[in-house]
Design a protein around this motif. Sequence first.
Motif, PDB file in Angstrom:
ATOM      1  N   SER A  48       0.826  -1.207   0.000  1.00 37.90           N
ATOM      2  CA  SER A  48       0.000   0.000   0.000  1.00 37.90           C
ATOM      3  C   SER A  48       0.860   1.256   0.000  1.00 37.90           C
ATOM      4  CB  SER A  48      -0.927  -0.029   1.221  1.00 37.90           C
ATOM      5  OG  SER A  48      -1.612   1.191   1.359  1.00 37.90           O
ATOM      6  N   ARG A  49       1.883   1.271   0.855  1.00 29.12           N
ATOM      7  CA  ARG A  49       2.757   2.440   0.917  1.00 29.12           C
ATOM      8  C   ARG A  49       3.543   2.618  -0.379  1.00 29.12           C
ATOM      9  NH1 ARG A  49       5.172   1.365   7.036  1.00 29.12           N
ATOM     10  NH2 ARG A  49       3.235   1.897   8.171  1.00 29.12           N
ATOM     11  N   TRP A 102       2.682   1.599  -3.390  1.00 27.42           N
ATOM     12  CA  TRP A 102       1.737   2.036  -4.430  1.00 27.42           C
ATOM     13  C   TRP A 102       1.431   3.526  -4.280  1.00 27.42           C
ATOM     14  CZ3 TRP A 102      -3.949  -0.104  -4.966  1.00 27.42           C
ATOM     15  CH2 TRP A 102      -4.494   0.357  -6.178  1.00 27.42           C
ATOM     16  N   ALA A 103       1.234   3.970  -3.048  1.00 24.43           N
ATOM     17  CA  ALA A 103       0.923   5.378  -2.816  1.00 24.43           C
ATOM     18  C   ALA A 103       2.083   6.277  -3.208  1.00 24.43           C
ATOM     19  CB  ALA A 103       0.555   5.594  -1.348  1.00 24.43           C
ATOM     20  N   ARG A 104       3.333   5.815  -2.977  1.00 26.84           N
ATOM     21  CA  ARG A 104       4.490   6.623  -3.356  1.00 26.84           C
ATOM     22  C   ARG A 104       4.632   6.711  -4.868  1.00 26.84           C
ATOM     23  NH1 ARG A 104       7.055   3.978   1.060  1.00 26.84           N
ATOM     24  NH2 ARG A 104       7.946   2.467  -0.411  1.00 26.84           N
ATOM     25  N   ARG A 146       2.235   6.252  -7.155  1.00 24.97           N
ATOM     26  CA  ARG A 146       1.078   6.899  -7.789  1.00 24.97           C
ATOM     27  C   ARG A 146       0.296   7.662  -6.720  1.00 24.97           C
ATOM     28  NH1 ARG A 146      -2.388   3.164 -11.595  1.00 24.97           N
ATOM     29  NH2 ARG A 146      -3.220   5.242 -12.013  1.00 24.97           N
ATOM     30  N   PRO A 147       0.690   8.898  -6.451  1.00 22.65           N
ATOM     31  CA  PRO A 147      -0.005   9.672  -5.404  1.00 22.65           C
ATOM     32  C   PRO A 147      -1.495   9.828  -5.671  1.00 22.65           C
ATOM     33  CG  PRO A 147       2.062  10.725  -6.031  1.00 22.65           C
ATOM     34  CD  PRO A 147       1.841   9.622  -7.017  1.00 22.65           C
ATOM     35  N   ALA A 189      -3.466   7.074  -4.017  1.00 14.52           N
ATOM     36  CA  ALA A 189      -3.118   6.809  -2.617  1.00 14.52           C
ATOM     37  C   ALA A 189      -4.313   6.318  -1.825  1.00 14.52           C
ATOM     38  CB  ALA A 189      -2.529   8.070  -1.986  1.00 14.52           C
ATOM     39  N   ARG A 190      -5.501   6.884  -2.109  1.00 19.14           N
ATOM     40  CA  ARG A 190      -6.691   6.458  -1.355  1.00 19.14           C
ATOM     41  C   ARG A 190      -7.046   5.005  -1.661  1.00 19.14           C
ATOM     42  NH1 ARG A 190      -9.904   9.955   1.342  1.00 19.14           N
ATOM     43  NH2 ARG A 190      -9.314  12.166   1.313  1.00 19.14           N
ATOM     44  N   ALA A 234      -4.906   2.768  -2.503  1.00 13.98           N
ATOM     45  CA  ALA A 234      -3.853   1.967  -1.878  1.00 13.98           C
ATOM     46  C   ALA A 234      -4.173   1.685  -0.417  1.00 13.98           C
ATOM     47  CB  ALA A 234      -2.510   2.691  -1.996  1.00 13.98           C
ATOM     48  N   ASP A 235      -4.893   2.597   0.225  1.00 12.63           N
ATOM     49  CA  ASP A 235      -5.256   2.397   1.632  1.00 12.63           C
ATOM     50  C   ASP A 235      -6.227   1.239   1.832  1.00 12.63           C
ATOM     51  OD1 ASP A 235      -3.654   4.499   2.342  1.00 12.63           O
ATOM     52  OD2 ASP A 235      -5.273   5.979   2.370  1.00 12.63           O
TER      53      ASP A 235
END
Length: 561
Positions: A260-261, A263-265, A267-268, A271-272, A274-275
């Motif tokens: 998750s982290r 993926w969020a980094r 593709r900002p 990010a939601r 990814a959570d």
Amino acid sequence: MLLKACAAVLLVLGGLWLPWAAPATARDVNPLEPIDTSSPRSTLQGFLDFTNKASESAYERLTSYLASSALFLSPDEVSAIRGAIHYLEAAERTLDVSALPPATERESARRLVIQLKEVLDRIDVPSLPSVPDAEAMAKGEFKRWTLPGTEIRITRVETGPRSGDYLFDPDTVARLPEFHAKVAHLPPKSGATPGWYEFSAYRPSGVALVLHRVVPPRWILDVPGWAQVRLLDQPAWRWVGIVALLAVGLAVVRLCVRLSRSWARRRPSAARWADVLPPLGLAIVAPLGASILADVLRVSGDVYQVLTLSMWALYYGALTWATWVAGGALAESLIFVDRLRAGSIDSQLIRMVLRLLTLVVAIAILVAGADQIGLPAYSVVAGLGISGFAVALGAQQTLANLIGSIIIMVEKPFTIGNAIKVGGLEGQVESVGFRSTRIRTSYNSLATIPSSLVVNSTIDNMAVRDYCQISATLKLACDTPAALVEDFVQTIGQVLRRHPDVSPDSVQATLYDVGPQGLTVTLNAFIKASAAASELATRERILLDVLRLAESKGIRFAPPA
């Protein structure tokens, strides 16, 4: 060799409930054959017959397996074992397990059937003709029968899907471990299967059957002495399996967190979404772990209750968490796709609608989860209702503001960026939240107004005007000739009507008053109101034109009084 054969029978009978086991294929087994539960006699007879058939159907095959040098079970032996599944599952149907949590019902019924069979194998059971049949129960006042000399009762079910069936009642089911412990020292009757529960509860029979195509069952069953030492009624080998299972589950969840982290980094914008990975991973691991605890490791007793109910509670909690996060992510995705401003009223409305929908789904998941772990659904719903009522009483103003925000978002009396007047405040709308509306005033201060106050006030939205009014008052000198004043007023009217940003029909230029302080001339007109800045620029141009006209005609303004 005979003892080994008996042990093998116990192995299979203790591990027959694998959820992935194939249906019975033996020709003498009808997989749809039920137990007649129309009377205490038929229920007792069916229970004894079906549990005995389960033992008989697997005994011969397992004896030949252990007596041979074969490492693996043959297809005929596997078929015979599967043939016993039907009989034992049918025997479970004679127990009224309605008082057990649905999450633990299956594994609990499996153990309780074995315990009841061993109890009946060690005590005196009356001849079946002496047990009341359906006709005798129809004439009797009480719809239950108690096994003589015991507290084992068969009672008619009055409500629910099993209504009218005679089953071993919930009190009997709850006390079966107690009854089993009390008769354990008694010798079994002829033809009984001694040690059935002991072997199924403390040997790795479930593991052996899961791996019977990969690892020879005889190898798994040969448990060393240290692995049979019990702690909290669980053998050591099972504790090793429990720890390994929890470690693997924790590793999977941690892997989901790292993904998750990462993926969020990368593709900002996502990010939601990814959570959603951590709760989704937990929602997959928890029920799988509960299934392994029940069907493979065969955890029993209080440890089973605690671990399994905890697993299911984690599952429904994670599912609620994932639903809530996914609702927020979906809202932001819709806002991004429609290219809406993040703080616009449309964006806030999308967020609010999806939050309400996810709240409803989350409550439904929690109610279903509470029912699964044994909490009555109606109690949970009633508790939520009472809690909601209490919260509503204690947060009336907050709810009023929330409703006010919903009304603003639906009716849209203004949008972000509009200049409005509300309750003596004037400024530009910056945001509309779930509780309040924020306005940037002409002093550059930020005013926060509760949404309920906004809805209940008169809103003057100056941004939706086609025209805005400008007015001016001119004081001319008292000695200005009347003809010059008249020409000046008429010329001003003509100039204003020719102006491209002025509505011609709205122009008013009039000599309004004559007094010792001077001659009063009033000017009124409506100009196009495309924006506040352009409004001021147009007003400035008009007033400069008036001043130039006054200079050209030699008009003098009266000095201040």
